[in-house]
Design an enzyme around this catalytic site. Structure first.
Site, short mmCIF file in Angstrom:
data_model
loop_
_atom_site.label_atom_id
_atom_site.label_comp_id
_atom_site.label_asym_id
_atom_site.label_seq_id
_atom_site.Cartn_x
_atom_site.Cartn_y
_atom_site.Cartn_z
CG ASP A 38 -1.87 -1.06 1.08
OD1 ASP A 38 -2.20 -1.44 0.06
OD2 ASP A 38 -2.58 -1.19 2.22
CE1 TYR A 66 3.44 -6.67 4.48
CE2 TYR A 66 3.28 -9.11 4.99
CZ TYR A 66 3.06 -8.14 4.04
OH TYR A 66 2.93 -8.21 2.56
CG ASP A 80 -5.38 2.53 6.25
OD1 ASP A 80 -6.12 3.60 6.16
OD2 ASP A 80 -4.58 2.38 5.17
NE ARG A 171 -4.99 -2.09 3.35
CZ ARG A 171 -6.19 -1.79 2.47
NH1 ARG A 171 -7.26 -1.43 2.78
NH2 ARG A 171 -5.94 -1.97 1.26
#
Length: 294
Positions: A38, A66, A80, A171
């Site tokens: 993203d 992550y 988010d 997310r």
């Protein structure tokens, strides 16, 4: 330049932006990336150059790691912190409840992709539909969480390390953990620290790539195709097999010097020239080409 360049994507760039900027820096067109991040996410983005673009689908399949900051008590339309706040709730859960909720997502899961994503439904991107104020039904997709670790917990903030399969939305995981706790949640920050074998420590920023290219030393940072495929065993053909291999044909075990007769292998000619990735076909008892790099 044929190989893989590990980029640290900076916040504010799309993955396509990175590819476009590299085309300008390196003065070459044949460039691709191996896993979308993203625009507000940072971290490891392996870039394939030249002949290595054939590796894009193989590298995209690899698991990813992550580090994400989950903000409990907030739900947004994008899942988010950049989105519109839909709901705000007090966080009354304790640390043990948060840990159990996060760990409950370990293993195989069915995940519903967010509306604000580049996935297409009936030929139209979900994010475009979302911007038009539309919400459509999205089929859940199988994902796998190999590890979910809480690095720091200072409610309402939870710092997570997540190792997962391709196609996973972190997310959405943050959103789902919040829903499970009953207070809601959204992702505040995301950094991809690993993509397959590539780590953040070896990644270069775009400005570093530009400097190294201008100095003429960038080639030292480009991983060769063979190096990236080193996990697969090496098999060499005999002199009689050279013409077959150079024309992209399959070869039987009798026309190889040595090697395994299972799975994927790196195939070479008798003179040591790398041909590509081959796979042993048990039924036909022959190595068949998967990816050719001649």
């Amino acid at each position: 330049m044929d190989g893989i360049l590990v980029i640290r994507k900076e916040k504010g760039f799309t993955s396509h932006d990175v590819v476009a900027k590299l085309r300008g820096i390196l003065h070459m067109k044949k460039i691709g990336h191996t896993g979308t991040l993203d625009p507000d996410a940072e971290g490891v983005l392996p870039i394939v150059l030249g002949k290595a673009t054939k590796l894009a689908d193989l590298l995209t399949e690899k698991e990813k790691t992550y580090e994400a900051l989950l903000h409990l008590g907030l739900e947004t339309d994008t899942q988010d912190i950049t989105g519109k706040i839909l709901k705000e709730s007090p966080v009354t859960q304790d640390e043990d409840q948060v840990r159990k909720a996060a760990e409950s997502f370990l293993g195989s899961q069915m995940q519903v992709p967010p509306m604000y994503s580049a996935l297409k439904i009936n030929g139209k991107k979900l994010c475009d539909l979302a911007r038009e104020g539309k919400t459509v039904e999205r089929p859940a997709r199988p994902v796998h969480f190999y590890g979910i670790e809480i690095l720091d917990l200072q409610l309402p903030y939870v710092n997570l390390r997540v190792t997962c399969s391709k196609g996973t939305y972190i997310r959405t995981l943050c959103h789902d953990i919040g829903r499970k706790l009953g207070c809601g949640g959204c992702m505040e920050k995301l950094v991809r620290t690993r993509s397959g074998r590539f780590s953040l420590e070896e990644a270069l920023s775009l400005s570093e790539v530009k400097t190294l290219f201008e100095e003429g030393t960038l080639s030292k940072k480009i991983l060769s195709i063979e190096e990236v495929l080193a996990e697969y065993p090496k098999v060499s053909g005999t002199a009689q097999a050279d013409r077959l291999l150079e024309n992209g044909n399959g070869v039987g075990a009798a026309y190889t010097e040595s090697g395994t007769t299972q799975g994927w292998v790196r195939m070479y000619t008798s003179t040591g020239r790398f041909v590509g990735v081959y796979e042993w076909n048990k039924e036909r008892e022959i190595y068949l080409p998967v990816k050719m790099f001649l």
